[in-house]
Design a protein around this motif. Sequence first.
Motif, PDB file in Angstrom:
ATOM      1  N   LEU A  99       5.669  11.997  -9.591  1.00  0.00           N
ATOM      2  CA  LEU A  99       5.772  13.100  -8.640  1.00  0.00           C
ATOM      3  C   LEU A  99       6.028  12.605  -7.219  1.00  0.00           C
ATOM      4  CD1 LEU A  99       2.750  15.299  -9.835  1.00  0.00           C
ATOM      5  CD2 LEU A  99       5.183  15.713 -10.254  1.00  0.00           C
ATOM      6  N   ALA A 100       5.778  11.326  -6.987  1.00  0.00           N
ATOM      7  CA  ALA A 100       5.936  10.762  -5.651  1.00  0.00           C
ATOM      8  C   ALA A 100       7.399  10.437  -5.377  1.00  0.00           C
ATOM      9  CB  ALA A 100       5.079   9.508  -5.500  1.00  0.00           C
ATOM     10  N   GLY A 101       7.701  10.302  -4.118  1.00  0.00           N
ATOM     11  CA  GLY A 101       9.058   9.955  -3.700  1.00  0.00           C
ATOM     12  C   GLY A 101       9.476  10.778  -2.500  1.00  0.00           C
ATOM     13  N   ARG A 102      10.134  10.141  -1.566  1.00  0.00           N
ATOM     14  CA  ARG A 102      10.498  10.809  -0.323  1.00  0.00           C
ATOM     15  C   ARG A 102      11.381  12.031  -0.547  1.00  0.00           C
ATOM     16  NH1 ARG A 102      14.416  10.270   3.433  1.00  0.00           N
ATOM     17  NH2 ARG A 102      15.488   8.824   2.042  1.00  0.00           N
ATOM     18  N   GLY A 103      12.151  12.018  -1.617  1.00  0.00           N
ATOM     19  CA  GLY A 103      13.038  13.139  -1.893  1.00  0.00           C
ATOM     20  C   GLY A 103      12.407  14.233  -2.731  1.00  0.00           C
ATOM     21  N   ARG A 104      11.136  14.080  -3.115  1.00  0.00           N
ATOM     22  CA  ARG A 104      10.482  15.077  -3.983  1.00  0.00           C
ATOM     23  C   ARG A 104       9.467  15.891  -3.169  1.00  0.00           C
ATOM     24  NH1 ARG A 104      11.006  10.375  -7.160  1.00  0.00           N
ATOM     25  NH2 ARG A 104      12.268  10.734  -9.035  1.00  0.00           N
ATOM     26  N   LYS A 105       9.993  16.667  -2.257  1.00  0.00           N
ATOM     27  CA  LYS A 105       9.125  17.437  -1.360  1.00  0.00           C
ATOM     28  C   LYS A 105       8.644  18.724  -2.014  1.00  0.00           C
ATOM     29  CE  LYS A 105      10.821  15.736   3.089  1.00  0.00           C
ATOM     30  NZ  LYS A 105      11.644  14.636   2.580  1.00  0.00           N
ATOM     31  N   ARG A 106       7.421  19.097  -1.655  1.00  0.00           N
ATOM     32  CA  ARG A 106       6.811  20.355  -2.060  1.00  0.00           C
ATOM     33  C   ARG A 106       6.058  20.917  -0.857  1.00  0.00           C
ATOM     34  NH1 ARG A 106       5.339  20.414  -7.981  1.00  0.00           N
ATOM     35  NH2 ARG A 106       6.273  18.551  -8.909  1.00  0.00           N
ATOM     36  N   PRO A 107       5.741  22.191  -0.867  1.00  0.00           N
ATOM     37  CA  PRO A 107       4.877  22.714   0.196  1.00  0.00           C
ATOM     38  C   PRO A 107       3.543  21.981   0.191  1.00  0.00           C
ATOM     39  CG  PRO A 107       5.907  24.508  -1.010  1.00  0.00           C
ATOM     40  CD  PRO A 107       6.214  23.251  -1.779  1.00  0.00           C
ATOM     41  N   LEU A 108       2.993  21.762   1.362  1.00  0.00           N
ATOM     42  CA  LEU A 108       1.722  21.057   1.464  1.00  0.00           C
ATOM     43  C   LEU A 108       0.642  21.748   0.627  1.00  0.00           C
ATOM     44  CD1 LEU A 108       0.801  18.519   2.956  1.00  0.00           C
ATOM     45  CD2 LEU A 108      -0.003  19.986   4.812  1.00  0.00           C
ATOM     46  N   PRO A 124      -4.245  20.881   4.954  1.00  0.00           N
ATOM     47  CA  PRO A 124      -3.983  22.228   5.473  1.00  0.00           C
ATOM     48  C   PRO A 124      -3.261  23.064   4.425  1.00  0.00           C
ATOM     49  CG  PRO A 124      -3.339  20.555   7.074  1.00  0.00           C
ATOM     50  CD  PRO A 124      -3.636  19.835   5.797  1.00  0.00           C
ATOM     51  N   ALA A 125      -3.666  24.277   4.264  1.00  0.00           N
ATOM     52  CA  ALA A 125      -3.050  25.163   3.262  1.00  0.00           C
ATOM     53  C   ALA A 125      -1.854  25.863   3.890  1.00  0.00           C
ATOM     54  CB  ALA A 125      -4.071  26.169   2.748  1.00  0.00           C
ATOM     55  N   ASP A 126      -0.795  25.114   4.157  1.00  0.00           N
ATOM     56  CA  ASP A 126       0.404  25.736   4.739  1.00  0.00           C
ATOM     57  C   ASP A 126       1.627  25.353   3.921  1.00  0.00           C
ATOM     58  OD1 ASP A 126       1.445  23.216   5.639  1.00  0.00           O
ATOM     59  OD2 ASP A 126       0.145  23.334   7.388  1.00  0.00           O
ATOM     60  N   ASN A 127       2.779  25.850   4.354  1.00  0.00           N
ATOM     61  CA  ASN A 127       4.004  25.667   3.585  1.00  0.00           C
ATOM     62  C   ASN A 127       4.904  24.561   4.134  1.00  0.00           C
ATOM     63  OD1 ASN A 127       3.522  27.687   1.609  1.00  0.00           O
ATOM     64  ND2 ASN A 127       4.065  29.272   3.123  1.00  0.00           N
ATOM     65  N   ALA A 128       4.383  23.734   5.011  1.00  0.00           N
ATOM     66  CA  ALA A 128       5.182  22.612   5.494  1.00  0.00           C
ATOM     67  C   ALA A 128       5.578  21.738   4.308  1.00  0.00           C
ATOM     68  CB  ALA A 128       4.368  21.804   6.495  1.00  0.00           C
ATOM     69  N   VAL A 163       1.119  11.275   2.651  1.00  0.00           N
ATOM     70  CA  VAL A 163       1.919  12.489   2.660  1.00  0.00           C
ATOM     71  C   VAL A 163       2.833  12.373   3.871  1.00  0.00           C
ATOM     72  CG1 VAL A 163       0.181  13.811   3.980  1.00  0.00           C
ATOM     73  CG2 VAL A 163       1.897  15.016   2.621  1.00  0.00           C
ATOM     74  N   VAL A 164       4.134  12.589   3.681  1.00  0.00           N
ATOM     75  CA  VAL A 164       5.101  12.396   4.763  1.00  0.00           C
ATOM     76  C   VAL A 164       5.925  13.654   4.960  1.00  0.00           C
ATOM     77  CG1 VAL A 164       5.188   9.897   4.462  1.00  0.00           C
ATOM     78  CG2 VAL A 164       6.804  11.336   3.209  1.00  0.00           C
ATOM     79  N   PHE A 165       6.267  13.912   6.226  1.00  0.00           N
ATOM     80  CA  PHE A 165       6.971  15.128   6.616  1.00  0.00           C
ATOM     81  C   PHE A 165       8.373  14.796   7.131  1.00  0.00           C
ATOM     82  CE2 PHE A 165       2.384  15.790   7.352  1.00  0.00           C
ATOM     83  CZ  PHE A 165       2.160  16.827   6.460  1.00  0.00           C
ATOM     84  N   ARG A 166       8.988  15.775   7.746  1.00  0.00           N
ATOM     85  CA  ARG A 166      10.359  15.634   8.224  1.00  0.00           C
ATOM     86  C   ARG A 166      10.493  14.502   9.242  1.00  0.00           C
ATOM     87  NH1 ARG A 166      14.424  14.337   8.816  1.00  0.00           N
ATOM     88  NH2 ARG A 166      16.392  15.341   9.365  1.00  0.00           N
ATOM     89  N   ASN A 167       9.491  14.279  10.048  1.00  0.00           N
ATOM     90  CA  ASN A 167       9.607  13.232  11.057  1.00  0.00           C
ATOM     91  C   ASN A 167       9.660  11.836  10.442  1.00  0.00           C
ATOM     92  OD1 ASN A 167       9.722  15.114  13.052  1.00  0.00           O
ATOM     93  ND2 ASN A 167       7.632  14.819  13.786  1.00  0.00           N
ATOM     94  N   PHE A 168       9.056  11.674   9.271  1.00  0.00           N
ATOM     95  CA  PHE A 168       9.183  10.391   8.574  1.00  0.00           C
ATOM     96  C   PHE A 168      10.643  10.167   8.196  1.00  0.00           C
ATOM     97  CE2 PHE A 168       9.116   7.514   4.949  1.00  0.00           C
ATOM     98  CZ  PHE A 168       8.195   6.555   5.338  1.00  0.00           C
ATOM     99  N   ASP A 169      11.320  11.215   7.766  1.00  0.00           N
ATOM    100  CA  ASP A 169      12.736  11.103   7.420  1.00  0.00           C
ATOM    101  C   ASP A 169      13.575  10.737   8.642  1.00  0.00           C
ATOM    102  OD1 ASP A 169      12.161  11.809   4.799  1.00  0.00           O
ATOM    103  OD2 ASP A 169      12.530  13.935   5.149  1.00  0.00           O
ATOM    104  N   ALA A 170      13.208  11.286   9.807  1.00  0.00           N
ATOM    105  CA  ALA A 170      13.944  10.949  11.027  1.00  0.00           C
ATOM    106  C   ALA A 170      13.805   9.465  11.337  1.00  0.00           C
ATOM    107  CB  ALA A 170      13.438  11.793  12.192  1.00  0.00           C
ATOM    108  N   ILE A 171      12.590   8.934  11.201  1.00  0.00           N
ATOM    109  CA  ILE A 171      12.389   7.498  11.418  1.00  0.00           C
ATOM    110  C   ILE A 171      13.160   6.693  10.369  1.00  0.00           C
ATOM    111  CG2 ILE A 171      10.695   5.629  11.506  1.00  0.00           C
ATOM    112  CD1 ILE A 171       8.602   7.753  12.338  1.00  0.00           C
ATOM    113  N   TYR A 172      13.124   7.146   9.132  1.00  0.00           N
ATOM    114  CA  TYR A 172      13.834   6.469   8.031  1.00  0.00           C
ATOM    115  C   TYR A 172      15.320   6.332   8.337  1.00  0.00           C
ATOM    116  CZ  TYR A 172      15.785   5.854   3.306  1.00  0.00           C
ATOM    117  OH  TYR A 172      16.480   5.402   2.213  1.00  0.00           O
ATOM    118  N   SER A 173      15.900   7.330   8.984  1.00  0.00           N
ATOM    119  CA  SER A 173      17.336   7.302   9.257  1.00  0.00           C
ATOM    120  C   SER A 173      17.714   6.166  10.206  1.00  0.00           C
ATOM    121  CB  SER A 173      17.798   8.644   9.836  1.00  0.00           C
ATOM    122  OG  SER A 173      17.360   8.805  11.172  1.00  0.00           O
ATOM    123  N   TYR A 174      16.766   5.670  10.967  1.00  0.00           N
ATOM    124  CA  TYR A 174      17.040   4.587  11.908  1.00  0.00           C
ATOM    125  C   TYR A 174      17.385   3.298  11.179  1.00  0.00           C
ATOM    126  CZ  TYR A 174      16.675   2.754  16.683  1.00  0.00           C
ATOM    127  OH  TYR A 174      16.960   2.228  17.924  1.00  0.00           O
TER     128      TYR A 174
END
Length: 395
Positions: free
Chosen positions: A244-253, A270-274, A290-301
């Motif tokens: 289930l893990a992997g940067r491309g396998r996102k789910r709501p928090l 947090p019980a949110d939909n991020a 647990v990683v969010f969109r900002n991790f992807d921004a750093i990854y792009s570097y």
Amino acid sequence: MKPSIALVLAMLACSAPPAAAASFQSCLAAIGSRAVAAGVSPAVFERSTSGLQPDMTIIDLMNKQPEFRTPIWDYMAGLVDAQRIADGRRMLAKWGAVLGNVQRRYGVDPAVVVAVWGVESNFGENQGSYPLVQSLATLSCYGGRRHAYFQGEFINALKIIQRRDVDPAHLMGSWAGAFGNTQFMPSTFLRSAVDGDGDGRRDIVDSVPDALASTANYLAKAGWVPGSRWGYEVRLPSGFRPGLAGRGRKRPLAAWAAMGVRRVDGSPLPADNARAAILLPAGASGPAFVVFRNFDAIYSYNAAESYALAIAHLSDRIRGGGPFATPWPTDDPGLSRAQRRELQALLTRRGYDVGPADGAIGAKTVLAVKDMQRRLGLAVTGHPGLKILTALRGG
């Protein structure tokens, strides 16, 4: 208009392997036609390439294969150590006013910008020693299947010179063409570099404000979400399926929370939909994040999860955060840069030629470690970790 036969032959020479290339100069002539068509003036091309010779040591570096794949705990130990954390905190304070302006303009966390600066060039100390024009020209003509990519970067470097953003004499970088305080490739520079000090130039080499603002602009363009975190360490429930893990396998928090994923201190997510992903950089037995969109921004570097995690963790440590709560799954932890220098010094005292004790682990150090492990009755892995350092300290 059809190209001349001479130009066609020169272009074919650029595509050919070194043994078949007519000459470096004929290759440059072909690139010159492309550069002029792309907007580089003939005068700038001539001035930049007059008398230029290839540096074939760069091709050796490109073709050189590493002795071993660096384990994540070694990688993190070398990049996020006490020295870099302390230096990062000093830089965060020293450049606080500039970073505050950068954050207001681009919305990017100042500690992340400083972390990129620290990892990429050790806060400007190690920007690279290869003349950019020579490096990229060499790779353009002898870069094998990547020669077309390097030709594009070479032409972009000439555009930077033409625009007078960076002093050509200071245009030094890595053998692969990255340059400046935060190590942009020329194409990245043209897309993302900005004037951070108001002098009308975008100089990421000699202007720290330009470099910091340019890095923040890059991350903003990559999708940085202002006010959001990159992620944090979590605790997985018993029986969690690693698949289930992997940067491309996102789910709501909230979905991860429903599975039993909790913060590392045991508190609920947090019980949110991020949308978030679970990252297991060392497998199921190591730390989980647990990683969010900002991790992807750093990854792009720099498209490596280990790199993005190092930047993210260093930014947390610079802000005053602590180390990961979950240990890496190894009995031979990685070494800080200071410990690596100590290891090399101890090996030198034992009569090994490992080069300067600079903390950079190369083939000589690995061979020396293997020989010492053999002599000390340790498992012969070549791993420059805490085991061999401890053994040498006691010897």
